[in-house]
Design a protein around this motif. Structure first.
Motif, PDB file in Angstrom:
ATOM      1  N   LEU A  34       0.834  -1.197   0.000  1.00 47.98           N
ATOM      2  CA  LEU A  34       0.000   0.000   0.000  1.00 47.98           C
ATOM      3  C   LEU A  34       0.873   1.253   0.000  1.00 47.98           C
ATOM      4  O   LEU A  34       0.634   2.188  -0.772  1.00 47.98           O
ATOM      5  N   ASP A  35       1.890   1.273   0.845  1.00 47.84           N
ATOM      6  CA  ASP A  35       2.777   2.432   0.916  1.00 47.84           C
ATOM      7  C   ASP A  35       3.558   2.628  -0.382  1.00 47.84           C
ATOM      8  O   ASP A  35       3.799   3.760  -0.802  1.00 47.84           O
ATOM      9  N   TRP A  37       2.420   1.856  -3.367  1.00 49.44           N
ATOM     10  CA  TRP A  37       1.438   2.430  -4.293  1.00 49.44           C
ATOM     11  C   TRP A  37       1.240   3.914  -4.003  1.00 49.44           C
ATOM     12  O   TRP A  37       1.212   4.735  -4.914  1.00 49.44           O
ATOM     13  N   ARG A  38       1.127   4.249  -2.726  1.00 50.41           N
ATOM     14  CA  ARG A  38       0.937   5.650  -2.323  1.00 50.41           C
ATOM     15  C   ARG A  38       2.092   6.519  -2.796  1.00 50.41           C
ATOM     16  O   ARG A  38       1.889   7.649  -3.228  1.00 50.41           O
ATOM     17  N   GLN A  41       1.774   8.107  -6.168  1.00 45.41           N
ATOM     18  CA  GLN A  41       0.665   9.043  -6.378  1.00 45.41           C
ATOM     19  C   GLN A  41       1.112  10.463  -6.068  1.00 45.41           C
ATOM     20  O   GLN A  41       1.962  10.693  -5.231  1.00 45.41           O
ATOM     21  N   ILE A  44       0.735  12.591  -2.516  1.00 46.79           N
ATOM     22  CA  ILE A  44       0.703  11.305  -1.825  1.00 46.79           C
ATOM     23  C   ILE A  44      -0.496  11.286  -0.875  1.00 46.79           C
ATOM     24  O   ILE A  44      -0.596  12.127   0.014  1.00 46.79           O
ATOM     25  N   PRO A  45      -1.413  10.335  -1.085  1.00 44.87           N
ATOM     26  CA  PRO A  45      -2.590  10.274  -0.204  1.00 44.87           C
ATOM     27  C   PRO A  45      -2.251   9.629   1.140  1.00 44.87           C
ATOM     28  O   PRO A  45      -1.281   8.876   1.254  1.00 44.87           O
ATOM     29  N   ARG A  47      -2.990   6.924   4.128  1.00 42.13           N
ATOM     30  CA  ARG A  47      -3.365   5.509   3.987  1.00 42.13           C
ATOM     31  C   ARG A  47      -4.878   5.335   3.866  1.00 42.13           C
ATOM     32  O   ARG A  47      -5.342   4.606   2.980  1.00 42.13           O
ATOM     33  N   GLU A  49      -7.096   7.442   2.734  1.00 42.66           N
ATOM     34  CA  GLU A  49      -7.520   7.951   1.435  1.00 42.66           C
ATOM     35  C   GLU A  49      -7.078   7.012   0.321  1.00 42.66           C
ATOM     36  O   GLU A  49      -7.823   6.771  -0.629  1.00 42.66           O
ATOM     37  N   ALA A  50      -5.888   6.455   0.427  1.00 42.30           N
ATOM     38  CA  ALA A  50      -5.406   5.503  -0.576  1.00 42.30           C
ATOM     39  C   ALA A  50      -6.316   4.280  -0.627  1.00 42.30           C
ATOM     40  O   ALA A  50      -6.680   3.807  -1.711  1.00 42.30           O
ATOM     41  N   ILE A  54      -8.380   3.071  -3.931  1.00 39.74           N
ATOM     42  CA  ILE A  54      -8.200   1.739  -4.501  1.00 39.74           C
ATOM     43  C   ILE A  54      -9.530   0.978  -4.513  1.00 39.74           C
ATOM     44  O   ILE A  54      -9.891   0.348  -5.517  1.00 39.74           O
TER      45      ILE A  54
END
Length: 62
Positions: A34-35, A37-38, A41, A44-45, A47, A49-50, A54
């Motif tokens: 997850l981090d 992927w963030r 972005q 950076i969103p 966690r 919001e990410a 998703i």
């Protein structure tokens, strides 16, 4: 007169939103993915919001 500490504290307040809180416990390997992927972005969103982004994208594709 406000100082920068007051401004920082004010900017950290949660926006008022409707919705139901959902607690999710993730294993370290999934948090790392997850981090990663963030990090790709911009901006950076957070966690939460990410995860919303998703999930929304995944549900739209179904």
């Amino acid at each position: 007169m406000s100082n920068s500490t007051d401004d920082i504290a004010k900017s950290r307040k949660r926006p008022s939103q409707t919705g139901e809180p959902v607690l999710v416990r993730l294993q370290p390997d999934l948090v790392a993915k997850l981090d990663a992927w963030r990090a790709d972005q911009r901006p950076i969103p957070s966690r939460p919001e990410a995860l919303r982004m998703i999930l929304k994208e995944w549900l739209a594709g179904r």
